[in-house]
Design an enzyme around this catalytic site. Structure first.
Site, PDB file in Angstrom:
ATOM      1  N   LYS A  78       0.849  -1.192   0.000  1.00 48.19           N
ATOM      2  CA  LYS A  78       0.000   0.000   0.000  1.00 48.19           C
ATOM      3  C   LYS A  78       0.882   1.237   0.000  1.00 48.19           C
ATOM      4  O   LYS A  78       1.425   1.631   1.034  1.00 48.19           O
ATOM      5  CB  LYS A  78      -0.934   0.056   1.209  1.00 48.19           C
ATOM      6  CG  LYS A  78      -2.029   1.101   0.975  1.00 48.19           C
ATOM      7  CD  LYS A  78      -2.566   1.744   2.234  1.00 48.19           C
ATOM      8  CE  LYS A  78      -1.738   2.886   2.750  1.00 48.19           C
ATOM      9  NZ  LYS A  78      -1.660   4.052   1.855  1.00 48.19           N
TER      10      LYS A  78
ATOM     11  N   GLU B  87       9.774   1.636  10.551  1.00 47.85           N
ATOM     12  CA  GLU B  87      10.768   2.696  10.338  1.00 47.85           C
ATOM     13  C   GLU B  87       9.994   3.998  10.453  1.00 47.85           C
ATOM     14  O   GLU B  87       9.260   4.363   9.546  1.00 47.85           O
ATOM     15  CB  GLU B  87      11.436   2.512   8.970  1.00 47.85           C
ATOM     16  CG  GLU B  87      12.752   3.226   8.879  1.00 47.85           C
ATOM     17  CD  GLU B  87      12.613   4.606   8.306  1.00 47.85           C
ATOM     18  OE1 GLU B  87      12.334   5.534   9.101  1.00 47.85           O
ATOM     19  OE2 GLU B  87      12.761   4.757   7.084  1.00 47.85           O
TER      20      GLU B  87
ATOM     21  N   CYS C 136      13.191  11.284   6.674  1.00 48.08           N
ATOM     22  CA  CYS C 136      13.171  10.955   8.103  1.00 48.08           C
ATOM     23  C   CYS C 136      14.573  10.998   8.693  1.00 48.08           C
ATOM     24  O   CYS C 136      14.728  10.960   9.907  1.00 48.08           O
ATOM     25  CB  CYS C 136      12.504   9.613   8.328  1.00 48.08           C
ATOM     26  SG  CYS C 136      13.118   8.357   7.232  1.00 48.08           S
TER      27      CYS C 136
ATOM     28  N   GLU D 235       9.603  16.627  14.531  1.00 48.84           N
ATOM     29  CA  GLU D 235      10.164  16.520  13.184  1.00 48.84           C
ATOM     30  C   GLU D 235       9.650  17.687  12.333  1.00 48.84           C
ATOM     31  O   GLU D 235       8.451  17.965  12.311  1.00 48.84           O
ATOM     32  CB  GLU D 235       9.694  15.184  12.596  1.00 48.84           C
ATOM     33  CG  GLU D 235      10.616  14.600  11.589  1.00 48.84           C
ATOM     34  CD  GLU D 235      10.180  13.182  11.173  1.00 48.84           C
ATOM     35  OE1 GLU D 235       9.065  12.749  11.515  1.00 48.84           O
ATOM     36  OE2 GLU D 235      10.975  12.532  10.489  1.00 48.84           O
TER      37      GLU D 235
HETATM   38  P1  ADP Z   1       3.506  10.835   6.739  1.00 52.19           P
HETATM   39  O1  ADP Z   1       3.360  11.783   7.886  1.00 52.19           O
HETATM   40  O2  ADP Z   1       4.867  10.668   6.231  1.00 52.19           O
HETATM   41  O3  ADP Z   1       2.479  11.035   5.660  1.00 52.19           O
HETATM   42  P2  ADP Z   1       1.972   8.589   7.602  1.00 52.19           P
HETATM   43  O4  ADP Z   1       2.365   7.674   8.698  1.00 52.19           O
HETATM   44  O5  ADP Z   1       0.740   9.394   7.768  1.00 52.19           O
HETATM   45  O6  ADP Z   1       3.264   9.448   7.376  1.00 52.19           O
HETATM   46  O7  ADP Z   1       1.849   7.814   6.229  1.00 52.19           O
HETATM   47  C1  ADP Z   1       2.685   6.755   5.849  1.00 52.19           C
HETATM   48  C2  ADP Z   1       1.832   5.676   5.221  1.00 52.19           C
HETATM   49  O8  ADP Z   1       0.899   5.211   6.172  1.00 52.19           O
HETATM   50  C3  ADP Z   1       1.004   6.169   4.024  1.00 52.19           C
HETATM   51  O9  ADP Z   1       0.940   5.129   3.059  1.00 52.19           O
HETATM   52  C4  ADP Z   1      -0.363   6.389   4.652  1.00 52.19           C
HETATM   53  O10 ADP Z   1      -1.414   6.283   3.720  1.00 52.19           O
HETATM   54  C5  ADP Z   1      -0.401   5.248   5.626  1.00 52.19           C
HETATM   55  N1  ADP Z   1      -1.366   5.402   6.710  1.00 52.19           N
HETATM   56  C6  ADP Z   1      -1.837   6.542   7.282  1.00 52.19           C
HETATM   57  N2  ADP Z   1      -2.714   6.243   8.255  1.00 52.19           N
HETATM   58  C7  ADP Z   1      -2.812   4.897   8.311  1.00 52.19           C
HETATM   59  C8  ADP Z   1      -3.541   3.965   9.122  1.00 52.19           C
HETATM   60  N3  ADP Z   1      -4.370   4.368  10.083  1.00 52.19           N
HETATM   61  N4  ADP Z   1      -3.363   2.648   8.883  1.00 52.19           N
HETATM   62  C9  ADP Z   1      -2.523   2.219   7.933  1.00 52.19           C
HETATM   63  N5  ADP Z   1      -1.812   3.033   7.144  1.00 52.19           N
HETATM   64  C10 ADP Z   1      -1.953   4.357   7.331  1.00 52.19           C
END
Ligand code: ADP
Length: 477
Positions: free
Chosen positions: A172, A247, A281, A381
Site C-alpha cells: 500500500k 521505520e 526521516c 520533526e
Molecule cells: P507521513 O506523515 O509521512 O504522511 P503517515 O504515517 O501518515 O506518514 O503515512 C505513511 C503511510 O501510512 C502512508 O501510506 C499512509 O497512507 C499510511 N497510513 C496513514 N494512516 C494509516 C492507518 N491508520 N493505517 C494504515 N496506514 C496508514
C-alpha cells in the site's frame, strides 16, 4: 501510464468505483485519478498473494533472482520516465528523482544476489544419535505500507528482500504518490514476476491498514511512516501477532566539533538537511556547533543555503522543490513562528517563496540561530528546509543534547579526532550514525531506528531476517 490497482496481475478499480485525485504538489494540477479501495479489495489482494506463495517460495533463490535482476535492468532503461513521474507526483527536483530511481534499483539488485546467500546451519548435537538443523524459510505473505517522500525506494527496499526471500506481497503506497508504485508494478510484470507475487492497493489507508494487520494470512508487515501510525499498526497487529518492521519518525542531531573539516561538515549539512526539501526521516533536524568553529560554520551554512535554487522540480537546476501539501507548510511555518516567539533569530529565509505559475507551497531554505529545548522545532520533526543552530562548549553537552529526543533514527557528527569519532559514535543513541558523512543511506547497510523511531533493519544482509523464519529441526538418527 497505469493508474489502477494491481491484484493478481489484473489492473482493477475500487468495487465502489470511488476514486482519489493525485495532484502535482508544485501546481495543484490533477495528474491522475486512482482507485479508493478498502478492506474487501485488500482481502482479495492478500488472497492473491497467498495463492501465489507456494509456487514462488518453491523457486530457488537463483530462479527468483532472474526476474528481480530483469526488474532492476528495466528500472535503468525507464529511469528518465520514472524520475519524471516521481517529480510530478512528489515535487522533488528531477536530479533527486533520478537519484532515487538509481537508489530504488539498488535495493532490487542487491536483494537478488543476497537471496542466494540465505543460509541455514547445522549445529553439533549433545548426543550421538541426533543432528541439529536450522532452516531459514520465507515468512509467507508480507505487507508493506510506504510513505510519499521516497515513492519508489521505500517500496523496493521492502519488495526486493521480501521477494528474494520467497515471500509474496501486498503493497500500500501513499495515496499522495501512488503512480511510482504502479509503474513499479508494471515493470514487475514485464520482468516476469509471476501473477499474485506483487499486489498493490490504494485508498482508505486506515481500512487497508486494519485488514493488513488483522488478516491472519499476512505474516509480516513492514511500515515506513509516522510514529503515530506505527503505534496504530502495532496495536492492530497485536491480535494476529503480526511480525513488524517499523521505520518511523526521526529528529536527527548534527554535531560539528571544533576539530571538524569545516568544508566537509558544510557539504554534509547541506546534503542531510536540504535533500528532498528537508522531507526525509533522516534529515538533520537540529545543529549543535562547538564554540571555536561556530562563526565559520554558520556563515558557511548561510552562504550555501542562500545559493540554493527554489522552484518546480521539473526545471533543471532546481535544488529545493515544493513541500508536499498545505499541512506540511503549516507545520514548517508554525515551527518557525514558535521559534521566533521564544527568542530564535532567523538569519536567512524564514518565509514562503513565490514561484511563477505554481501553488504557494515553496519555503525558503532557512537558518535559525539560537534554538532552545522549549521550541517545538527542538523536539518535533520539521520535514521542511529549516536548519536550527545552537552553540555548545563541551563534547558531553553535545552528546547529552543529541540524545535528548524520543527519536533515534539518524545522527551526524563531524570531527577529525579518531578517538572522538569512536567515542561519539558509540555514545549516540541512534540506529544510523553519519561520522563525517551526511548521506549514509545505501542498499548494503542496515538502516533503522531505536526508541520511537521504531525497530527492524532494512538493507544488506540484515533485512533478510525480517522476511525469514528460523526453523529448528532436531533430527534423531
Ligand atoms: P507521513 O506523515 O509521512 O504522511 P503517515 O504515517 O501518515 O506518514 O503515512 C505513511 C503511510 O501510512 C502512508 O501510506 C499512509 O497512507 C499510511 N497510513 C496513514 N494512516 C494509516 C492507518 N491508520 N493505517 C494504515 N496506514 C496508514
Amino acid at each position: 501510464m497505469q493508474t489502477r490497482n494491481l491484484i493478481n496481475n489484473q489492473w482493477i478499480d475500487a468495487d465502489s468505483g470511488a476514486t482519489i485525485d493525485v495532484l502535482d504538489p508544485a501546481t495543484d494540477e490533477r495528474i491522475a485519478v486512482i482507485p479508493s479501495c478498502g478492506a474487501a479489495e485488500t482481502r482479495r489482494a492478500i488472497e492473491a498473494a497467498a495463492a501465489a506463495l507456494p509456487e514462488w517460495r518453491s523457486w530457488t533463490a537463483e530462479e527468483r533472482a532472474v526476474p528481480l535482476r530483469r526488474l532492476a535492468q528495466l528500472m535503468v532503461e525507464h529511469r528518465e520516465r520514472l524520475a519524471r513521474l516521481m517529480t510530478s507526483e512528489q515535487g522533488k527536483p528531477l536530479s533527486e528523482a533520478r537519484g532515487e530511481i538509481d537508489y530504488a534499483r539498488s535495493f532490487i539488485a542487491w536483494a537478488a544476489e543476497e537471496g542466494k546467500r540465505v543460509c541455514g546451519e547445522t549445529i553439533p548435537a549433545s548426543t550421538r544419535d541426533k543432528r541439529i538443523l536450522v532452516l531459514r524459510q520465507p515468512v509467507g505473505v508480507a505487507a508493506a505500507i510506504t510513505p510519499w517522500n521516497f515513492p519508489s525506494a521505500m517500496i523496493t527496499r521492502k519488495m526486493g528482500p521480501a521477494l528474494a526471500c520467497g515471500c509474496t506481497m501486498v503493497i500500500k503506497p501513499s495515496e499522495l504518490t501512488p503512480l511510482s508504485a504502479f509503474a513499479l508494478g508494471e515493470l514487475a510484470i514485464e520482468a516476469g514476476i509471476p501473477a499474485g507475487v506483487v499486489n498493490i492497493v490504494t485508498g482508505d489507508a486506515p481500512a487497508i491498514g486494519a485488514e493488513l494487520c488483522a488478516n491472519p494470512t499476512v505474516r509480516k508487515l513492514s511500515f515506513t511512516g509516522s510514529t503515530a501510525v506505527g503505534r496504530i499498526l502495532m496495536r492492530q497487529g497485536a491480535e494476529n501477532l503480526t511480525r513488524l518492521s517499523l521505520e518511523l519518525g526521526g529528529h536527527a542531531p548534527f554535531l560539528v566539533f571544533d576539530d571538524a573539516d569545516v568544508e566537509a561538515a558544510l557539504s554534509g549539512a547541506m546534503a542531510s538537511k536540504f535533500r528532498n526539501t528537508g522531507q526525509t526521516c533522516i534529515c538533520a533536524n537540529r545543529f549543535y556547533v562547538q564554540d571555536g568553529i561556530y562563526d565559520e560554520f554558520v556563515a558557511g551554512l548561510e552562504a550555501q543555503l542562500g545559493s540554493l535554487r527554489v522552484g518546480r522540480g521539473v526545471d533543471e537546476g532546481v535544488q529545493v522543490g515544493p513541500l508536499i501539501n498545505d499541512a506540511a507548510m503549516d507545520k514548517v511555518e508554525s515551527q518557525v513562528a514558535d521559534a521566533r516567539d521564544k527568542g530564535g533569530r532567523v538569519r536567512a529565509g524564514g518565509a514562503r517563496v513565490a514561484v511563477a505559475g505554481c501553488a504557494n507551497r515553496f519555503y525558503a531554505p532557512t537558518l535559525l540561530e539560537g534554538f532552545t529545548r522549549d521550541m517545538t522545532i527542538a523536539t518535533q520533526e520539521t520535514f521542511g528546509p529549516v536548519a536550527p543552530v545552537q552553540r555548545f562548549t563541551h563534547e558531553s553537552q553535545a552528546i547529552e543534547a543529541a540524545n535528548d529526543s524520543e527519536f533515534g533514527l539518524a545522527a551526524y557528527f563531524y570531527s577529525r579526532d579518531a578517538s572522538r569519532l569512536m567515542r561519539v559514535a558509540e555514545a549516540l543513541e541512534y540506529g544510523v550514525v553519519g561520522a563525517n558523512d551526511g548521506a549514509p543511506s545505501t542498499a548494503q547497510a542496515p538502516f533503522g531506528g531505536v526508541k520511537h523511531s521504531g525497530f527492524g533493519r532494512e538493507g544488506g544482509r540484515y533485512v533478510m531476517h525480517e522476511y525469514l523464519e528460523t526453523k529448528y529441526v532436531s533430527w534423531g538418527l
